[in-house]
Design a protein around this motif. Structure first.
Motif, PDB file in Angstrom:
ATOM      1  N   ARG A  19       0.648  -1.631   0.048  1.00  0.00           N
ATOM      2  CA  ARG A  19      -0.103   0.171   0.090  1.00  0.00           C
ATOM      3  C   ARG A  19       0.583   0.935  -0.430  1.00  0.00           C
ATOM      4  O   ARG A  19       0.308   2.282  -0.091  1.00  0.00           O
ATOM      5  N   VAL A  20       2.037   0.985  -0.250  1.00  0.00           N
ATOM      6  CA  VAL A  20       2.898   2.304  -0.115  1.00  0.00           C
ATOM      7  C   VAL A  20       3.825   2.500  -1.366  1.00  0.00           C
ATOM      8  O   VAL A  20       4.849   1.576  -1.657  1.00  0.00           O
ATOM      9  N   LEU A  21       3.958   3.562  -1.886  1.00  0.00           N
ATOM     10  CA  LEU A  21       4.988   3.828  -3.422  1.00  0.00           C
ATOM     11  C   LEU A  21       5.690   4.508  -3.133  1.00  0.00           C
ATOM     12  O   LEU A  21       5.757   5.221  -1.961  1.00  0.00           O
ATOM     13  N   GLU A  22       7.050   4.124  -3.333  1.00  0.00           N
ATOM     14  CA  GLU A  22       7.915   5.554  -3.202  1.00  0.00           C
ATOM     15  C   GLU A  22       8.632   5.385  -4.320  1.00  0.00           C
ATOM     16  O   GLU A  22       9.101   4.808  -5.009  1.00  0.00           O
ATOM     17  N   ILE A  70      10.165  10.309  -0.509  1.00  0.00           N
ATOM     18  CA  ILE A  70       9.186  10.203  -0.423  1.00  0.00           C
ATOM     19  C   ILE A  70       8.442   8.528   0.311  1.00  0.00           C
ATOM     20  O   ILE A  70       8.276   8.242  -1.149  1.00  0.00           O
ATOM     21  N   ALA A  71       7.441   8.916   1.123  1.00  0.00           N
ATOM     22  CA  ALA A  71       6.579   7.388   0.854  1.00  0.00           C
ATOM     23  C   ALA A  71       4.861   7.872   0.679  1.00  0.00           C
ATOM     24  O   ALA A  71       5.158   8.551   1.415  1.00  0.00           O
ATOM     25  N   VAL A  72       4.711   7.561  -0.199  1.00  0.00           N
ATOM     26  CA  VAL A  72       3.565   7.586  -0.407  1.00  0.00           C
ATOM     27  C   VAL A  72       1.859   6.745  -0.413  1.00  0.00           C
ATOM     28  O   VAL A  72       2.128   5.802  -0.800  1.00  0.00           O
ATOM     29  N   THR A  73       1.503   7.052   0.514  1.00  0.00           N
ATOM     30  CA  THR A  73       0.515   5.847   1.099  1.00  0.00           C
ATOM     31  C   THR A  73      -1.069   6.198  -0.038  1.00  0.00           C
ATOM     32  O   THR A  73      -1.301   7.157  -0.582  1.00  0.00           O
ATOM     33  N   GLN A  74      -1.608   5.004  -0.350  1.00  0.00           N
ATOM     34  CA  GLN A  74      -2.616   4.953  -1.586  1.00  0.00           C
ATOM     35  C   GLN A  74      -3.915   5.327  -0.228  1.00  0.00           C
ATOM     36  O   GLN A  74      -4.193   4.530   0.815  1.00  0.00           O
ATOM     37  N   VAL A  75      -4.003   5.991  -0.813  1.00  0.00           N
ATOM     38  CA  VAL A  75      -5.912   6.638  -0.539  1.00  0.00           C
ATOM     39  C   VAL A  75      -6.883   6.594  -1.569  1.00  0.00           C
ATOM     40  O   VAL A  75      -6.544   6.850  -2.325  1.00  0.00           O
ATOM     41  N   GLU A  76      -7.843   5.832  -0.582  1.00  0.00           N
ATOM     42  CA  GLU A  76      -8.781   5.401  -1.849  1.00  0.00           C
ATOM     43  C   GLU A  76      -9.496   6.694  -2.118  1.00  0.00           C
ATOM     44  O   GLU A  76     -10.401   7.193  -2.035  1.00  0.00           O
ATOM     45  N   GLY A  77      -9.419   7.105  -4.028  1.00  0.00           N
ATOM     46  CA  GLY A  77     -10.315   7.968  -4.234  1.00  0.00           C
ATOM     47  C   GLY A  77      -9.598   9.145  -4.213  1.00  0.00           C
ATOM     48  O   GLY A  77     -10.183  10.557  -4.373  1.00  0.00           O
ATOM     49  N   GLY A  78      -7.996   9.158  -3.620  1.00  0.00           N
ATOM     50  CA  GLY A  78      -7.345  11.562  -3.537  1.00  0.00           C
ATOM     51  C   GLY A  78      -7.150  11.234  -5.055  1.00  0.00           C
ATOM     52  O   GLY A  78      -6.122  10.141  -5.460  1.00  0.00           O
ATOM     53  N   ARG A  79      -7.268  12.076  -5.062  1.00  0.00           N
ATOM     54  CA  ARG A  79      -6.875  12.937  -6.155  1.00  0.00           C
ATOM     55  C   ARG A  79      -5.066  12.694  -6.503  1.00  0.00           C
ATOM     56  O   ARG A  79      -4.379  12.658  -7.257  1.00  0.00           O
ATOM     57  N   ALA A  80      -4.107  12.830  -4.898  1.00  0.00           N
ATOM     58  CA  ALA A  80      -2.598  12.904  -5.113  1.00  0.00           C
ATOM     59  C   ALA A  80      -2.625  11.406  -4.955  1.00  0.00           C
ATOM     60  O   ALA A  80      -1.694  11.170  -6.199  1.00  0.00           O
ATOM     61  N   THR A  81      -3.083  10.725  -4.324  1.00  0.00           N
ATOM     62  CA  THR A  81      -1.753   9.713  -4.804  1.00  0.00           C
ATOM     63  C   THR A  81      -2.893   8.662  -6.502  1.00  0.00           C
ATOM     64  O   THR A  81      -2.126   8.292  -6.889  1.00  0.00           O
ATOM     65  N   GLU A  82      -3.962   9.065  -7.257  1.00  0.00           N
ATOM     66  CA  GLU A  82      -4.253   8.695  -8.726  1.00  0.00           C
ATOM     67  C   GLU A  82      -2.749   9.698  -9.746  1.00  0.00           C
ATOM     68  O   GLU A  82      -2.547   8.806 -10.782  1.00  0.00           O
ATOM     69  N   ILE A  83      -2.431  10.903  -9.060  1.00  0.00           N
ATOM     70  CA  ILE A  83      -1.696  11.270 -10.016  1.00  0.00           C
ATOM     71  C   ILE A  83      -0.311  10.829  -9.656  1.00  0.00           C
ATOM     72  O   ILE A  83       0.148  10.204 -10.648  1.00  0.00           O
TER      73      ILE A  83
END
Length: 244
Positions: A19-22, A70-83
């Motif tokens: 669930r985390v993209l670096e 940076i470590a990016v947590t997947q947020v369902e429906g998150g605009r930043a996550t999608e980008i």
């Protein structure tokens, strides 16, 4: 240290947990992004509705001055996550920073408790070299509690376990809220960070506490620590708030 407006180029992307993209960037202009381990930067991301801004703690290991991870947590429906899920190496983003005072200070004669949930462990990963130096020169004890749901979500766990093997006064505990390994590893404990923190023999005269991540964990831990007699200067906090 000034807050710069800079352009970053993505050089590497990897899934560090399910669930985390670096994401690892370098400055597009080739300069070094000067920061203190524990600080964060803000990404400026373009959407169809205009710019959105999201802040991420820098997770780079000291000794990689040109790389900004940076470590990016997947947020369902998150605009930043999608980008951020779509960007590929050589893509560019805008950023500002560094910001923040959640850094390792000189606290002579004190032991440290570092507590985090999820990607809240990113600042501690950036501090790894500083922590090891502090352990080697001061004789202090450092304990890190990292709260996640299950062993496969243990972000940067191998980095911290490697420090355990090198430094006997560094202690790492994975606080797992849903499941443990079978059989459980020596560093695994069942429960939430704030529950396990309450079981520790903490002393306001001897400990400095850092709290980073989920606001509920931070609030519960803060209330417990204040009940033990800790003053606010000895409790350093950084809350992570989820945004869509």
């Amino acid at each position: 240290m000034t807050h710069e407006h800079i352009k970053l180029t993505l050089v590497e992307r990897r899934w560090v947990t399910p669930r985390v993209l670096e994401l690892t960037f370098v400055r597009t202009d080739g300069e070094i992004f000067a920061y203190i381990p524990g600080q964060f930067m803000t990404l400026h991301l373009d959407t169809s509705d205009g710019e959105i801004r999201r802040s991420y703690s820098i997770a780079s290991l000291e000794g990689e001055p040109d790389r900004i991870a940076i470590a990016v947590t997947q947020v369902e429906g998150g605009r930043a996550t999608e980008i951020l899920n779509r960007i590929e190496p050589r893509d560019r983003v805008r950023a500002t920073g560094p910001f923040g005072r959640f850094v390792l200070r000189e606290d002579s004669g004190m032991d440290y408790l570092l507590a985090a949930t999820g990607t809240g462990v990113s600042p501690y990963r950036a501090m790894l070299r500083l922590l090891e130096k502090r352990l080697s020169t001061s004789g202090c004890e450092i304990r890190l509690l990292l709260g996640v749901r299950s062993p496969e979500e243990l972000l940067y766990g191998e980095d911290f376990l490697a420090l355990v093997r090198r430094q006997p006064r560094f202690h790492f505990e994975a606080c797992l809220s849903r499941s443990l390994s079978d059989p459980p590893a020596a560093h695994e404990r069942r429960g939430y960070v704030q529950e396990i923190l309450k079981q520790l023999p903490l002393d306001p005269a001897r400990h400095i506490v850092y709290l980073c991540g989920n606001p509920d964990m931070i609030d519960a831990s803060l209330n417990h620590l204040k009940g033990l007699g800790f003053e606010l200067p000895s409790i350093r906090r950084e809350k992570y708030l989820s945004s869509n």
